[in-house]
Design a protein around this motif. Structure first.
Motif, PDB file in Angstrom:
ATOM      1  N   TRP A 143       0.859  -1.268  -0.134  1.00  0.00           N
ATOM      2  CA  TRP A 143       0.002  -0.145   0.040  1.00  0.00           C
ATOM      3  C   TRP A 143       0.827   1.199   0.080  1.00  0.00           C
ATOM      4  O   TRP A 143       0.548   2.487  -0.420  1.00  0.00           O
ATOM      5  CB  TRP A 143      -0.972   0.192   1.141  1.00  0.00           C
ATOM      6  CG  TRP A 143      -2.121  -0.986   1.086  1.00  0.00           C
ATOM      7  CD1 TRP A 143      -2.101  -2.279   1.717  1.00  0.00           C
ATOM      8  CD2 TRP A 143      -3.059  -1.004  -0.251  1.00  0.00           C
ATOM      9  NE1 TRP A 143      -3.232  -2.826   1.143  1.00  0.00           N
ATOM     10  CE2 TRP A 143      -3.841  -2.226   0.097  1.00  0.00           C
ATOM     11  CE3 TRP A 143      -3.358  -0.033  -1.195  1.00  0.00           C
ATOM     12  CZ2 TRP A 143      -4.857  -2.297  -0.849  1.00  0.00           C
ATOM     13  CZ3 TRP A 143      -4.250  -0.327  -1.921  1.00  0.00           C
ATOM     14  CH2 TRP A 143      -5.046  -1.542  -1.807  1.00  0.00           C
TER      15      TRP A 143
ATOM     16  N   GLY B  98      -9.184   2.734  -2.714  1.00  0.00           N
ATOM     17  CA  GLY B  98     -10.111   2.304  -1.555  1.00  0.00           C
ATOM     18  C   GLY B  98     -10.933   3.550  -1.204  1.00  0.00           C
ATOM     19  O   GLY B  98     -11.293   3.724  -0.011  1.00  0.00           O
TER      20      GLY B  98
ATOM     21  N   HIS C 180     -16.984   0.621   5.518  1.00  0.00           N
ATOM     22  CA  HIS C 180     -15.826   0.849   4.531  1.00  0.00           C
ATOM     23  C   HIS C 180     -14.639   1.319   5.419  1.00  0.00           C
ATOM     24  O   HIS C 180     -13.389   0.880   5.118  1.00  0.00           O
ATOM     25  CB  HIS C 180     -16.416   1.833   3.366  1.00  0.00           C
ATOM     26  CG  HIS C 180     -15.283   2.132   2.360  1.00  0.00           C
ATOM     27  ND1 HIS C 180     -14.914   1.234   1.178  1.00  0.00           N
ATOM     28  CD2 HIS C 180     -14.241   3.035   2.252  1.00  0.00           C
ATOM     29  CE1 HIS C 180     -14.049   1.847   0.552  1.00  0.00           C
ATOM     30  NE2 HIS C 180     -13.463   2.853   1.165  1.00  0.00           N
TER      31      HIS C 180
ATOM     32  N   LYS D 130     -12.825  -1.389   7.398  1.00  0.00           N
ATOM     33  CA  LYS D 130     -12.398  -2.302   6.616  1.00  0.00           C
ATOM     34  C   LYS D 130     -11.003  -1.759   6.196  1.00  0.00           C
ATOM     35  O   LYS D 130      -9.866  -2.324   5.850  1.00  0.00           O
ATOM     36  CB  LYS D 130     -13.194  -2.924   5.537  1.00  0.00           C
ATOM     37  CG  LYS D 130     -12.655  -3.892   4.622  1.00  0.00           C
ATOM     38  CD  LYS D 130     -13.593  -4.907   3.791  1.00  0.00           C
ATOM     39  CE  LYS D 130     -13.125  -5.787   2.920  1.00  0.00           C
ATOM     40  NZ  LYS D 130     -14.024  -6.573   2.173  1.00  0.00           N
ATOM     41  N   TYR D 131     -11.000  -0.478   5.566  1.00  0.00           N
ATOM     42  CA  TYR D 131     -10.044   0.134   4.478  1.00  0.00           C
ATOM     43  C   TYR D 131      -9.193   1.139   5.142  1.00  0.00           C
ATOM     44  O   TYR D 131      -8.133   1.369   4.769  1.00  0.00           O
ATOM     45  CB  TYR D 131     -10.644   0.555   3.254  1.00  0.00           C
ATOM     46  CG  TYR D 131     -11.198  -0.814   2.607  1.00  0.00           C
ATOM     47  CD1 TYR D 131     -10.418  -1.685   2.083  1.00  0.00           C
ATOM     48  CD2 TYR D 131     -12.384  -0.633   2.139  1.00  0.00           C
ATOM     49  CE1 TYR D 131     -11.173  -2.631   1.310  1.00  0.00           C
ATOM     50  CE2 TYR D 131     -12.966  -1.561   1.310  1.00  0.00           C
ATOM     51  CZ  TYR D 131     -12.443  -2.847   0.995  1.00  0.00           C
ATOM     52  OH  TYR D 131     -12.792  -3.671   0.145  1.00  0.00           O
ATOM     53  N   TYR D 132      -9.678   2.045   6.103  1.00  0.00           N
ATOM     54  CA  TYR D 132      -8.953   3.046   6.278  1.00  0.00           C
ATOM     55  C   TYR D 132      -7.786   2.952   7.197  1.00  0.00           C
ATOM     56  O   TYR D 132      -6.621   3.538   6.495  1.00  0.00           O
ATOM     57  CB  TYR D 132      -9.844   4.151   7.089  1.00  0.00           C
ATOM     58  CG  TYR D 132      -9.469   5.732   7.543  1.00  0.00           C
ATOM     59  CD1 TYR D 132      -9.637   6.524   6.662  1.00  0.00           C
ATOM     60  CD2 TYR D 132      -8.504   5.655   8.825  1.00  0.00           C
ATOM     61  CE1 TYR D 132      -9.080   7.686   7.091  1.00  0.00           C
ATOM     62  CE2 TYR D 132      -8.180   6.900   8.986  1.00  0.00           C
ATOM     63  CZ  TYR D 132      -8.360   7.927   7.848  1.00  0.00           C
ATOM     64  OH  TYR D 132      -7.656   9.297   8.119  1.00  0.00           O
TER      65      TYR D 132
ATOM     66  N   SER E  43      -6.184  -0.335   7.743  1.00  0.00           N
ATOM     67  CA  SER E  43      -5.443  -1.376   7.025  1.00  0.00           C
ATOM     68  C   SER E  43      -4.518  -0.929   5.854  1.00  0.00           C
ATOM     69  O   SER E  43      -3.499  -1.719   5.520  1.00  0.00           O
ATOM     70  CB  SER E  43      -6.414  -2.440   6.647  1.00  0.00           C
ATOM     71  OG  SER E  43      -7.380  -1.904   5.521  1.00  0.00           O
ATOM     72  N   ARG E  44      -5.135   0.124   5.422  1.00  0.00           N
ATOM     73  CA  ARG E  44      -4.228   0.845   4.224  1.00  0.00           C
ATOM     74  C   ARG E  44      -3.548   2.086   4.736  1.00  0.00           C
ATOM     75  O   ARG E  44      -2.903   2.692   3.767  1.00  0.00           O
ATOM     76  CB  ARG E  44      -5.248   1.170   3.160  1.00  0.00           C
ATOM     77  CG  ARG E  44      -5.859  -0.193   2.393  1.00  0.00           C
ATOM     78  CD  ARG E  44      -6.590   0.078   1.322  1.00  0.00           C
ATOM     79  NE  ARG E  44      -7.286  -1.075   0.946  1.00  0.00           N
ATOM     80  CZ  ARG E  44      -8.082  -1.345  -0.345  1.00  0.00           C
ATOM     81  NH1 ARG E  44      -8.105  -0.338  -1.297  1.00  0.00           N
ATOM     82  NH2 ARG E  44      -8.642  -2.550  -0.653  1.00  0.00           N
TER      83      ARG E  44
ATOM     84  N   ARG F   9      -4.487   5.091   5.782  1.00  0.00           N
ATOM     85  CA  ARG F   9      -4.877   6.249   5.303  1.00  0.00           C
ATOM     86  C   ARG F   9      -5.017   7.149   6.704  1.00  0.00           C
ATOM     87  O   ARG F   9      -4.913   6.933   7.697  1.00  0.00           O
ATOM     88  CB  ARG F   9      -6.283   6.005   4.952  1.00  0.00           C
ATOM     89  CG  ARG F   9      -6.475   5.328   3.930  1.00  0.00           C
ATOM     90  CD  ARG F   9      -5.657   5.602   2.493  1.00  0.00           C
ATOM     91  NE  ARG F   9      -5.760   4.483   1.699  1.00  0.00           N
ATOM     92  CZ  ARG F   9      -4.846   4.275   0.997  1.00  0.00           C
ATOM     93  NH1 ARG F   9      -3.340   4.497   1.383  1.00  0.00           N
ATOM     94  NH2 ARG F   9      -4.697   3.242   0.142  1.00  0.00           N
TER      95      ARG F   9
END
Length: 370
Positions: free
Chosen positions: A55, A145, A166, A169-171, A173-174, A176
């Motif tokens: 990422w 994402g 969302h 799940k993504y903030y 883990s990637r 952000r």
């Protein structure tokens, strides 16, 4: 009235320039976006072994793509002057960015003026209308994402649930850090009349340069990303930028975009460059998230107050050509945002070289298989 030879030449030059810019933009998209996708497909083994490194690389490629979009406006003479707080000071912290929305060019302006803010661009998440999913950049945003939100009362509750899922799940883990949203829920010209009617009915201020914001997405973001002990807790008097880092969302960055003569730049102008060079002005104000109330009614009042302040800022700007100075100061200081032409040329060159490389690879594979 007869058209002079000089006017005809000027129109012809503008049309030719727009045509060439459009051709370059199409070519740019045809090589850059597929290259981004193919690089990430090639790196899937790394994603399984070390998702953090994957990422990181994706974020770098994403920033380069946004720099290409920024270059289209930069080379047309569409520059940015910044006012207010220096957001570079919080570029490594988690922040929610609230932006007024006038035209499609708002996104391009942000893509430009955030390029020199450290790691912000590669680690940011965008909330945008679902229609952008079907544009040329949609596949990039999906992979990165970003969240595509569907407007309208019938979709509102479901969309907020999806947004919460969302973010969870993504903030993080990637990795952000900044999340950008337009709380007005649409362009100014489309929502102004409805907003003014709502304001009149509910005894709220009459706004011309912005519309009353919607609470839903802002509330979900704060509930999901803010550490519980922070939200709604008053900050100490000298706590603004230099306080120690805490877990979770730390800042709300109230961002106000003002266009020269109140004429927004749309994506068509950004691409074709037929408008004369112009300066867009961006004003920032940073709030510690602990100053933001958690309760829905109080949060609504707080959010309304931000957009009432935006109205005052924009009124002052359109009357004087400058934003007002901060409280306690006599003069507002502006900063010209700059991009390196050498860096932009390097990124564009890399995109076209990547496109050529992938073309050669696929040609070789085709001949080997057939």
């Amino acid at each position: 009235m007869a058209v002079t030879l000089e006017q005809a030449r000027r129109v012809g030059y503008t049309c030719l320039k727009a045509l060439l810019r459009f051709a370059f933009m199409v070519a740019n998209n045809l090589v850059a976006i597929p290259s981004y996708v193919l690089y990430l497909i090639m790196l899937q083994p790394l994603r399984m072994l070390d998702s953090k490194s994957f990422w990181y690389i994706e974020g770098v490629l994403f920033k380069w793509l946004l720099a290409m979009v920024a270059s289209w406006g930069w080379w047309a003479g569409y520059t940015v002057v910044e006012w207010g707080d220096d957001v570079k000071a919080v570029s490594e912290d988690e922040a929610m960015v609230l932006v007024n929305h006038q035209a499609t060019g708002d996104v391009c302006t942000l893509m430009m003026c955030l390029q020199d803010k450290g790691t912000v661009v590669r680690q940011m998440m965008w909330l945008m209308d679902h229609i952008f999913k079907y544009t040329n950049f949609g596949i990039v945003s999906l992979i990165h994402g970003d969240f595509f939100i569907r407007q309208g009362r019938t979709h509102r509750d479901q969309q907020l649930v999806l947004l919460k899922d969302h973010l969870e799940k993504y903030y993080r883990s990637r990795n952000r850090k900044w999340i950008v949203l337009f709380p007005e829920g649409g362009f100014l010209r489309k929502r102004r009349e409805t907003s003014q009617a709502f304001a009149k009915k509910n005894n709220l201020p009459f706004l011309k340069h912005v519309t009353l914001p919607r609470l839903g997405a802002t509330q979900v973001i704060l509930k999901t990303l803010v550490a519980p002990q922070e939200n709604g807790t008053p900050a100490s008097g000298d706590t603004v930028i230099k306080e120690s880092k805490a877990k979770g969302l730390q800042w709300v960055i109230d961002t106000t975009i003002a266009y020269s003569k109140g004429e927004p730049i749309d994506i068509q102008t950004w691409i074709l460059g037929y408008r004369q060079p112009t300066v867009t002005h961006v004003h920032y104000r940073i709030f510690p998230v602990k100053d933001v109330p958690a309760e829905p009614e109080a949060l609504t009042d707080w959010l309304y107050q931000r957009f009432i302040e935006k109205e005052d800022l924009l009124t002052h700007f359109y009357e004087t050509g400058a934003f007002p100075p901060p409280k306690g100061q006599t003069k507002a200081i502006s900063r010209e945002m700059t991009l390196s032409n050498l860096w932009l040329v390097g990124i564009q060159s890399l995109a076209f070289l990547s496109g050529g490389m992938w073309y050669c690879i696929f040609q070789y594979l085709y001949h080997c298989l057939f």
